[in-house]
Write a protein that holds these residues in place. Structure first.
Motif, PDB file in Angstrom:
ATOM      1  N   ILE A  57      -4.194   0.888  -0.057  1.00  0.00           N
ATOM      2  CA  ILE A  57      -3.566  -0.350   0.636  1.00  0.00           C
ATOM      3  C   ILE A  57      -4.721  -1.899  -0.331  1.00  0.00           C
TER       4      ILE A  57
ATOM      5  N   TRP B 153       9.566  -0.397   4.793  1.00  0.00           N
ATOM      6  CA  TRP B 153       9.311   1.041   3.907  1.00  0.00           C
ATOM      7  C   TRP B 153       9.648   1.391   2.258  1.00  0.00           C
TER       8      TRP B 153
ATOM      9  N   GLY C  70       0.773  -0.942  -0.055  1.00  0.00           N
ATOM     10  CA  GLY C  70       0.170  -0.015  -0.228  1.00  0.00           C
ATOM     11  C   GLY C  70       0.584   1.389   0.067  1.00  0.00           C
TER      12      GLY C  70
ATOM     13  N   ASP D  64       6.667  -4.320   8.492  1.00  0.00           N
ATOM     14  CA  ASP D  64       6.354  -3.976   7.962  1.00  0.00           C
ATOM     15  C   ASP D  64       7.100  -3.126   7.296  1.00  0.00           C
TER      16      ASP D  64
ATOM     17  N   ASN E 193       4.334   0.937   1.039  1.00  0.00           N
ATOM     18  CA  ASN E 193       4.951   0.314   2.035  1.00  0.00           C
ATOM     19  C   ASN E 193       4.093  -1.681   2.212  1.00  0.00           C
TER      20      ASN E 193
ATOM     21  N   TYR F 229      -9.517   2.083   1.602  1.00  0.00           N
ATOM     22  CA  TYR F 229      -8.694   3.838   0.938  1.00  0.00           C
ATOM     23  C   TYR F 229      -9.095   4.535   3.050  1.00  0.00           C
TER      24      TYR F 229
ATOM     25  N   TYR G 252       1.364   5.102   2.065  1.00  0.00           N
ATOM     26  CA  TYR G 252       0.605   6.269   3.196  1.00  0.00           C
ATOM     27  C   TYR G 252       1.724   7.147   2.633  1.00  0.00           C
TER      28      TYR G 252
ATOM     29  N   GLU H 265      -0.072   8.490   7.873  1.00  0.00           N
ATOM     30  CA  GLU H 265      -1.393   7.733   7.307  1.00  0.00           C
ATOM     31  C   GLU H 265      -1.549   6.607   6.137  1.00  0.00           C
ATOM     32  N   LEU H 266      -2.658   6.268   6.051  1.00  0.00           N
ATOM     33  CA  LEU H 266      -2.809   5.622   5.267  1.00  0.00           C
ATOM     34  C   LEU H 266      -3.018   6.215   4.070  1.00  0.00           C
TER      35      LEU H 266
END
Length: 121
Positions: free
Chosen positions: A50, A111, A35, A109, A96, A59, A37, A46-47
């Motif tokens: 994903i 990044w 996803g 996770d 991510n 979303y 961020y 923040e998301l």
């Protein structure tokens, strides 16, 4: 570990479009989800969106109807099509990956390095 190649960020006028792409590689055993961020200075990451390995998507409310996430499982890539961009979408966008590595067999996770998106006239 995991290596990311992110592309597609830049400067765009309000109402414009950008497409972010992210390719992950390395000792990846399995991926639960990939996803995007975003983060602005002084605020938490923040998301944005994903997508799971099964294709389910989630979303942020602020981007629903404007952004579309897609994924190529075979290539470990994830894309984010961003339309009708607004100044408040300005941020650093991070790719991510949530999954397991051959050397670290627990879900973690990972990044990317981030790509700047600036929406301004």
């Amino acid at each position: 570990q995991v290596q990311f190649v992110e592309s597609g960020g830049g400067l765009v006028q309000p109402g414009g479009s950008l497409r972010l792409s992210c390719a992950a590689s390395g000792s990846i055993f399995s991926i639960d989800a990939m996803g995007w961020y975003r983060q602005v200075p002084g605020k938490e990451r923040e998301l944005v969106a994903i997508i799971t390995s099964g294709g389910s998507t989630n979303y942020a409310n602020s981007v629903k109807g404007r952004f579309t996430i897609s994924r190529d499982n075979a290539k470990n890539t994830v894309n984010l099509q961003m339309n009708s961009l607004k100044p408040e979408d300005t941020a650093v966008y991070y790719c991510n990956l949530r999954g397991r590595l051959y050397t670290i067999p627990v879900i973690k996770d990972y990044w990317g390095q981030g790509t700047q998106v600036t929406v301004s006239s």
